[in-house]
Design a protein around this motif. Structure first.
Motif, PDB file in Angstrom:
ATOM      1  N   PRO A   1      30.448  68.289 -37.287  1.00 15.53           N
ATOM      2  CA  PRO A   1      28.973  68.268 -37.282  1.00 15.53           C
ATOM      3  C   PRO A   1      28.435  68.299 -38.707  1.00 15.53           C
ATOM      4  O   PRO A   1      29.064  68.862 -39.608  1.00 15.53           O
ATOM      5  CB  PRO A   1      28.591  69.521 -36.510  1.00 15.53           C
ATOM      6  N   TYR A   2      27.280  67.705 -38.902  1.00 15.59           N
ATOM      7  CA  TYR A   2      26.654  67.724 -40.228  1.00 15.59           C
ATOM      8  C   TYR A   2      26.114  69.114 -40.518  1.00 15.59           C
ATOM      9  O   TYR A   2      25.709  69.841 -39.621  1.00 15.59           O
ATOM     10  CB  TYR A   2      25.514  66.710 -40.296  1.00 15.59           C
ATOM     11  N   ALA A   3      26.107  69.477 -41.782  1.00 17.51           N
ATOM     12  CA  ALA A   3      25.630  70.790 -42.200  1.00 17.51           C
ATOM     13  C   ALA A   3      24.115  70.758 -42.372  1.00 17.51           C
ATOM     14  O   ALA A   3      23.565  69.815 -42.927  1.00 17.51           O
ATOM     15  CB  ALA A   3      26.285  71.200 -43.508  1.00 17.51           C
TER      16      ALA A   3
ATOM     17  N   PRO B   1      24.783  64.685 -43.969  1.00 20.22           N
ATOM     18  CA  PRO B   1      24.814  63.249 -43.650  1.00 20.22           C
ATOM     19  C   PRO B   1      24.294  62.390 -44.804  1.00 20.22           C
ATOM     20  O   PRO B   1      23.344  62.757 -45.487  1.00 20.22           O
ATOM     21  CB  PRO B   1      23.885  63.150 -42.449  1.00 20.22           C
ATOM     22  N   HIS B   2      24.966  61.260 -44.989  1.00 24.03           N
ATOM     23  CA  HIS B   2      24.567  60.289 -46.008  1.00 24.03           C
ATOM     24  C   HIS B   2      24.625  58.906 -45.373  1.00 24.03           C
ATOM     25  O   HIS B   2      25.482  58.627 -44.542  1.00 24.03           O
ATOM     26  CB  HIS B   2      25.511  60.345 -47.213  1.00 24.03           C
TER      27      HIS B   2
ATOM     28  N   ILE C   1      25.848  56.151 -40.883  1.00 26.24           N
ATOM     29  CA  ILE C   1      25.744  57.496 -41.456  1.00 26.24           C
ATOM     30  C   ILE C   1      27.080  58.205 -41.324  1.00 26.24           C
ATOM     31  O   ILE C   1      27.703  58.211 -40.263  1.00 26.24           O
ATOM     32  CB  ILE C   1      24.640  58.297 -40.716  1.00 26.24           C
ATOM     33  N   PHE C   2      27.483  58.848 -42.440  1.00 25.91           N
ATOM     34  CA  PHE C   2      28.732  59.606 -42.497  1.00 25.91           C
ATOM     35  C   PHE C   2      28.521  60.789 -43.420  1.00 25.91           C
ATOM     36  O   PHE C   2      27.561  60.830 -44.189  1.00 25.91           O
ATOM     37  CB  PHE C   2      29.875  58.732 -43.050  1.00 25.91           C
ATOM     38  N   CYS C   3      29.460  61.750 -43.373  1.00 24.65           N
ATOM     39  CA  CYS C   3      29.372  62.851 -44.329  1.00 24.65           C
ATOM     40  C   CYS C   3      29.837  62.342 -45.697  1.00 24.65           C
ATOM     41  O   CYS C   3      30.605  61.379 -45.801  1.00 24.65           O
ATOM     42  CB  CYS C   3      30.183  64.061 -43.873  1.00 24.65           C
ATOM     43  N   LEU C   4      29.356  62.977 -46.738  1.00 28.97           N
ATOM     44  CA  LEU C   4      29.662  62.530 -48.095  1.00 28.97           C
ATOM     45  C   LEU C   4      31.163  62.624 -48.368  1.00 28.97           C
ATOM     46  O   LEU C   4      31.734  61.737 -49.021  1.00 28.97           O
ATOM     47  CB  LEU C   4      28.877  63.356 -49.112  1.00 28.97           C
TER      48      LEU C   4
ATOM     49  N   LYS D   1      22.650  57.409 -49.811  1.00 24.87           N
ATOM     50  CA  LYS D   1      21.440  58.227 -49.706  1.00 24.87           C
ATOM     51  C   LYS D   1      21.686  59.423 -48.798  1.00 24.87           C
ATOM     52  O   LYS D   1      22.212  59.286 -47.704  1.00 24.87           O
ATOM     53  CB  LYS D   1      20.288  57.414 -49.103  1.00 24.87           C
ATOM     54  N   LYS D   2      21.267  60.596 -49.268  1.00 19.59           N
ATOM     55  CA  LYS D   2      21.389  61.816 -48.468  1.00 19.59           C
ATOM     56  C   LYS D   2      20.258  61.860 -47.447  1.00 19.59           C
ATOM     57  O   LYS D   2      19.137  61.492 -47.731  1.00 19.59           O
ATOM     58  CB  LYS D   2      21.305  63.045 -49.371  1.00 19.59           C
TER      59      LYS D   2
END
Length: 185
Positions: free
Chosen positions: A16-18, A27-28, A35-38, A62-63
Motif C-alpha cells: 500500500p502507498y504511504a 505514489p508517483h 502509478i507506482f511507488c518511487l 511526479k509525486k
C-alpha cells in the motif's frame, strides 16, 4: 491535483502507498499515467513502464497525494448533499403546473453538475433516473398538448364539414323537389 485512494497499492510490489511524507513508498506517476511507488520506479533496469512498456524520463516522475479517508468522506458527503438537493429540486419541478422556464433551468443545472461529475458516469443513479423520468414526462405533456390542439382543429373541421353536408343536402332536396314538381305537371 491527482489524489490516490488510501487503499491503493503499487502494481509492482503490491505494497500500500504511504500516507506519510516518506517518498520511497508514496505514489508517483510517470508520463504514461501509470502509478507506482518511487522505490519500484527507481529499481527498474530500464526506464520503461512495467505495465505498458512506454519509456519515461526518471526526472519527469511526479509525486502524488494520498488522500486520507476523512478528505474522501467529506468530499463524498458534499457530493451526496449536492446530489440530494438537486434530486429534491427535480421533484419540485415535476408537477403539471410548473412553468416551463423553471423546468428548463433545473434540468440545465442538473445536467451541468452531472457533467462535472464525469469521473464515474454510473454515479448519482437516482438523480440521473429522475432527470430522465422528468424529461419523458415533459415530452408526454408536450405530445398531449399537441394532440389536444389537433383534436380541437379536427372538431372544428368536422363541424364545418357537417355544415357543408347539411347545405349540400338541403340544396339537393330542393333540387329534387324542383325536379319532381316539374315532372308532376
Amino acid at each position: 491535483m491527482l489524489v490516490v485512494h488510501p487503499a491503493s497499492c503499487c502494481d509492482v510490489c503490491l505494497d500500500p502507498y504511504a500516507i506519510s511524507s516518506e517518498p520511497a513508498s508514496s505514489p508517483h506517476t510517470i508520463t504514461c499515467g501509470h502509478i507506482f511507488c518511487l522505490t519500484c520506479l527507481l529499481s527498474l533496469s530500464s526506464s520503461a513502464c512495467p505495465l505498458c512498456r512506454k519509456f519515461f524520463q526518471p526526472d519527469h516522475i511526479k509525486k502524488l497525494h494520498v488522500a486520507n479517508s476523512s478528505e474522501l468522506d467529506s468530499e463524498q458527503d458534499a457530493t451526496n448533499a449536492r446530489s440530494n438537493l438537486l434530486l429534491r429540486r427535480v421533484a419540485l419541478v415535476s408537477g403539471e403546473d410548473t412553468p416551463e422556464a423553471d423546468v428548463v433551468q433545473v434540468l440545465t443545472e442538473v445536467q451541468e453538475w452531472l457533467r462535472s461529475q464525469a469521473r464515474d458516469p454510473n454515479s448519482n443513479i437516482p438523480l440521473r433516473a429522475s432527470v430522465a423520468a422528468l424529461q419523458r414526462y415533459k415530452a408526454l405533456q408536450d405530445r398531449n398538448e399537441r394532440a389536444k390542439a389537433e383534436y380541437i382543429r379536427l372538431r372544428y373541421q368536422l363541424r364545418d364539414v357537417k355544415q357543408n353536408a347539411r347545405a349540400v343536402k338541403e340544396s339537393l332536396l330542393s333540387r329534387i323537389q324542383q325536379i319532381e314538381s316539374g315532372h308532376a305537371k
